[in-house]
Motif scaffolding. Structure first.
Motif, mmCIF file in Angstrom:
data_model
loop_
_atom_site.group_PDB
_atom_site.id
_atom_site.type_symbol
_atom_site.label_atom_id
_atom_site.label_comp_id
_atom_site.label_asym_id
_atom_site.label_seq_id
_atom_site.Cartn_x
_atom_site.Cartn_y
_atom_site.Cartn_z
ATOM 1 N N ILE A 1 -2.161 7.125 -1.015
ATOM 2 C CA ILE A 1 -1.030 6.499 -0.304
ATOM 3 C C ILE A 1 0.222 6.471 -1.194
ATOM 4 N N ASP A 2 1.234 5.763 -0.722
ATOM 5 C CA ASP A 2 2.475 5.518 -1.466
ATOM 6 C C ASP A 2 3.224 6.828 -1.713
ATOM 7 N N GLU A 3 3.823 6.983 -2.878
ATOM 8 C CA GLU A 3 4.538 8.200 -3.235
ATOM 9 C C GLU A 3 3.723 8.913 -4.296
ATOM 10 N N ASN B 1 -4.702 12.356 2.318
ATOM 11 C CA ASN B 1 -3.595 11.437 2.076
ATOM 12 C C ASN B 1 -3.026 10.873 3.368
ATOM 13 N N HIS B 2 -2.077 9.963 3.216
ATOM 14 C CA HIS B 2 -1.575 9.195 4.360
ATOM 15 C C HIS B 2 -0.474 9.880 5.158
ATOM 16 N N LEU B 3 0.005 11.035 4.706
ATOM 17 C CA LEU B 3 1.191 11.642 5.344
ATOM 18 C C LEU B 3 0.931 12.065 6.798
ATOM 19 N N VAL C 1 3.369 7.296 8.012
ATOM 20 C CA VAL C 1 2.078 7.416 7.317
ATOM 21 C C VAL C 1 0.991 6.621 8.027
ATOM 22 N N THR C 2 -0.237 6.951 7.703
ATOM 23 C CA THR C 2 -1.387 6.174 8.148
ATOM 24 C C THR C 2 -1.452 4.898 7.324
ATOM 25 N N ARG C 3 -1.581 3.776 8.009
ATOM 26 C CA ARG C 3 -1.663 2.501 7.296
ATOM 27 C C ARG C 3 -3.054 2.348 6.697
ATOM 28 N N ALA C 4 -3.088 1.956 5.440
ATOM 29 C CA ALA C 4 -4.381 1.785 4.770
ATOM 30 C C ALA C 4 -4.478 0.387 4.193
ATOM 31 N N GLU C 5 -5.677 0.010 3.883
ATOM 32 C CA GLU C 5 -5.888 -1.253 3.157
ATOM 33 C C GLU C 5 -5.729 -0.906 1.680
ATOM 34 N N ARG C 6 -4.642 -1.351 1.093
ATOM 35 C CA ARG C 6 -4.299 -0.904 -0.254
ATOM 36 C C ARG C 6 -5.275 -1.446 -1.298
ATOM 37 N N ILE C 7 -5.657 -0.595 -2.238
ATOM 38 C CA ILE C 7 -6.426 -1.039 -3.403
ATOM 39 C C ILE C 7 -5.399 -1.329 -4.492
ATOM 40 N N GLU D 1 9.685 -5.566 2.051
ATOM 41 C CA GLU D 1 10.785 -4.928 1.333
ATOM 42 C C GLU D 1 10.361 -4.776 -0.107
ATOM 43 N N GLY D 2 10.057 -3.558 -0.510
ATOM 44 C CA GLY D 2 9.659 -3.296 -1.899
ATOM 45 C C GLY D 2 10.890 -3.120 -2.762
ATOM 46 N N LYS D 3 10.663 -2.759 -3.997
ATOM 47 C CA LYS D 3 11.807 -2.528 -4.874
ATOM 48 C C LYS D 3 12.608 -1.322 -4.383
ATOM 49 N N VAL D 4 11.912 -0.348 -3.823
ATOM 50 C CA VAL D 4 12.594 0.879 -3.400
ATOM 51 C C VAL D 4 12.540 1.092 -1.889
ATOM 52 N N ARG D 5 11.402 0.743 -1.254
ATOM 53 C CA ARG D 5 11.221 1.075 0.162
ATOM 54 C C ARG D 5 11.231 -0.154 1.069
ATOM 55 N N ASN D 6 11.758 0.039 2.280
ATOM 56 C CA ASN D 6 11.549 -0.921 3.357
ATOM 57 C C ASN D 6 10.426 -0.360 4.221
ATOM 58 N N ILE D 7 9.529 -1.222 4.657
ATOM 59 C CA ILE D 7 8.356 -0.742 5.380
ATOM 60 C C ILE D 7 8.223 -1.410 6.736
ATOM 61 N N HIS D 8 8.272 -0.568 7.777
ATOM 62 C CA HIS D 8 8.091 -1.038 9.145
ATOM 63 C C HIS D 8 6.670 -0.752 9.609
ATOM 64 N N ILE E 1 -4.100 -2.858 -13.207
ATOM 65 C CA ILE E 1 -4.048 -3.736 -12.038
ATOM 66 C C ILE E 1 -2.607 -3.917 -11.639
ATOM 67 N N LYS E 2 -2.325 -3.776 -10.338
ATOM 68 C CA LYS E 2 -0.964 -4.017 -9.850
ATOM 69 C C LYS E 2 -0.685 -5.510 -9.929
ATOM 70 N N ASN E 3 0.457 -5.803 -10.490
ATOM 71 C CA ASN E 3 0.806 -7.199 -10.717
ATOM 72 C C ASN E 3 2.175 -7.435 -10.102
ATOM 73 N N PHE F 1 -1.025 7.154 -9.361
ATOM 74 C CA PHE F 1 -1.419 7.307 -7.965
ATOM 75 C C PHE F 1 -1.921 5.982 -7.416
ATOM 76 N N GLU F 2 -1.713 5.790 -6.114
ATOM 77 C CA GLU F 2 -2.271 4.611 -5.446
ATOM 78 C C GLU F 2 -3.163 5.085 -4.312
ATOM 79 N N PHE F 3 -4.214 4.309 -4.068
ATOM 80 C CA PHE F 3 -5.155 4.654 -3.008
ATOM 81 C C PHE F 3 -5.340 3.481 -2.064
HETATM 82 N N1 LIG Z 1 -0.307 4.104 3.573
HETATM 83 C C1 LIG Z 1 -0.045 2.897 3.056
HETATM 84 N N2 LIG Z 1 -0.719 1.800 3.482
HETATM 85 C C2 LIG Z 1 -0.464 0.573 2.959
HETATM 86 N N3 LIG Z 1 0.460 0.314 2.015
HETATM 87 C C3 LIG Z 1 1.179 1.366 1.549
HETATM 88 C C4 LIG Z 1 0.970 2.697 2.030
HETATM 89 N N4 LIG Z 1 1.813 3.522 1.380
HETATM 90 C C5 LIG Z 1 2.514 2.746 0.527
HETATM 91 N N5 LIG Z 1 2.152 1.450 0.612
HETATM 92 C C6 LIG Z 1 2.734 0.325 -0.132
HETATM 93 O O1 LIG Z 1 4.095 0.236 0.271
HETATM 94 C C7 LIG Z 1 4.923 -0.176 -0.817
HETATM 95 C C8 LIG Z 1 6.027 0.852 -1.050
HETATM 96 O O2 LIG Z 1 7.232 0.212 -1.344
HETATM 97 P P1 LIG Z 1 7.952 0.359 -2.751
HETATM 98 O O3 LIG Z 1 7.707 1.710 -3.315
HETATM 99 O O4 LIG Z 1 9.329 -0.117 -2.602
HETATM 100 O O5 LIG Z 1 7.104 -0.701 -3.496
HETATM 101 P P2 LIG Z 1 7.314 -1.233 -4.940
HETATM 102 O O6 LIG Z 1 8.417 -2.176 -5.058
HETATM 103 O O7 LIG Z 1 7.127 -0.079 -5.857
HETATM 104 O O8 LIG Z 1 6.118 -2.158 -4.906
HETATM 105 P P3 LIG Z 1 4.836 -2.072 -5.606
HETATM 106 O O9 LIG Z 1 5.186 -2.723 -6.904
HETATM 107 O O10 LIG Z 1 3.967 -2.833 -4.672
HETATM 108 O O11 LIG Z 1 4.482 -0.595 -5.740
HETATM 109 C C9 LIG Z 1 4.022 -0.325 -2.014
HETATM 110 O O12 LIG Z 1 3.640 -1.670 -2.147
HETATM 111 C C10 LIG Z 1 2.808 0.536 -1.629
HETATM 112 O O13 LIG Z 1 1.641 0.119 -2.267
#
Ligand SMILES: Nc1ncnc2c1ncn2[C@@H]1O[C@H](COP(=O)(O)OP(=O)(O)OP(=O)(O)O)[C@@H](O)[C@H]1O
Ligand SMILES: [Mg+2]
Length: 307
Positions: A232-234, A82-84, A112-118, A25-32, A166-168, A220-222
């Motif tokens: 990836i991401d938005e 991209n992951h779409l 989306v395609t699941r990736a190993e997030r950087i 559960e992110g700040k904005v998205r829920n992820i299944h 760096i994401k923190n 951008f996130e990759f």
């Molecule tokens: N294709 C993908 N594969 C793996 N992780 C992804 C993918 N797309 C998005 N994510 C991750 O899913 C989360 C999206 O949720 P949300 O936007 O709510 O996060 P957030 O609260 O902004 O968190 P963060 O601070 O980690 O970005 C993010 O952590 C993002 O990095």
């Protein structure tokens, strides 16, 4: 009129698909998780300010973030993979074998395609704003890189700057140099991330200007998928970028942006800076914010958001 019909509609704060494993559960998205290889991102109407999720949501925000990202993913797929997979709910239901109609998720779900997030935010800045403006005033630099003297708030930079961070998890991201990025992920990947981020930003800026919008900066996130870099991401949403109205652009002061600025302004006036508990927002502040997100969507895509 765009935005008006939303007054009074209820925000969705916790979108879910019963029966699908919830990973995060992110700040904005829920992820299944959808099997091993795919993710279902459900964008809620949650809103955060000063790194805290506020108790009230912004109606339609999640649908706008999802559909605007999908618009840009399709437009830029030739530049950067991209992951779409799909942002169409009927198609997602079919692909993920979701039997319940769950029509309330229509528009806010992305498969989306699941990736190993950087764990790096790849920020590209074309204009001097926000933390960049603060740093420039203090030291004449942007993320440690020297800039010419005499720039004003909101001025265009001589050329776009790539300023990774760096994401923190505890909120504030930390700027890092490109050398440090190369040390973290390897020189080849670092170069690919910079090249891709710059190409995305430059391409989007050029398009957005034809629609009367300035994209001042964007993040951008990759991730890695089978050893290859994917986006990836938005992307290029009001939550990940600063969008300015080109018609009202006036360097030398803070610009009006298409995002949660009405909320930030209200909270700043209250003197709130993120302490618990978060205050409630008045209905007119929420309505103004929904209207901003709608304007950003329709200005960029040329169409109002579907009902
Ligand atoms: N294709 C993908 N594969 C793996 N992780 C992804 C993918 N797309 C998005 N994510 C991750 O899913 C989360 C999206 O949720 P949300 O936007 O709510 O996060 P957030 O609260 O902004 O968190 P963060 O601070 O980690 O970005 C993010 O952590 C993002 O990095
Ligand atoms: Mg996010």
């Amino acid at each position: 009129m765009v935005g008006m019909r939303d007054e009074g509609s209820t925000p969705m704060l916790d979108p879910r698909v019963p029966g699908l494993p919830l990973l995060y559960e992110g700040k904005v998205r829920n992820i299944h998780a959808v099997g091993e290889d795919r993710l279902l991102l459900l964008a809620s109407d949650r809103l955060s300010a000063f790194d805290r999720v506020l108790p009230m949501g912004v109606p339609d925000k999640g649908r706008i973030l999802s559909q605007l990202s999908a618009f840009w993913f399709r437009r830029t797929a030739h530049l950067v993979p991209n992951h779409l997979i799909s942002a169409s709910w009927p198609e997602i239901r079919r692909l993920a074998a979701i039997e319940e109609p769950l029509n309330q998720l229509d528009g806010r779900a992305t498969l989306v395609t699941r990736a190993e997030r950087i764990d790096v935010e790849c920020v590209v800045r074309g204009y001097l704003a926000g933390s960049g403006w603060l740093e420039y005033q203090a030291s004449g630099t942007l993320a440690g890189l020297p800039l010419p003297p005499g720039l004003r708030e909101g001025d265009a930079l001589p050329e776009p700057a790539f300023t990774p961070a760096i994401k923190n998890d505890r909120g504030h991201d930390e700027n890092i140099s490109v050398e440090r990025l190369a040390a973290l992920v390897g020189a080849d990947l670092a170069r690919q991330m910079e090249t891709a981020s710059r190409a995305l930003y430059t391409n989007a800026v050029r398009y957005a200007l034809t629609r009367g919008m300035i994209i001042a900066d964007s993040k951008f996130e990759f991730g890695l998928r089978d050893g290859r870099l994917i986006l990836i991401d938005e992307i290029l949403t009001p939550d990940s970028s600063r969008f300015w109205d080109a018609a009202r652009y006036q360097p030398g002061s803070a610009q009006v942006s298409f995002d949660k600025q009405p909320v930030r302004d209200y909270l700043t006036k209250l003197g709130w800076h993120g302490e618990a508990p978060a205050p409630n927002l008045p209905a007119e502040v929420i309505a103004a914010t929904t209207a901003r997100y709608h304007s950003a969507y329709s200005l960029i895509t040329g169409q109002p958001l579907d009902d």
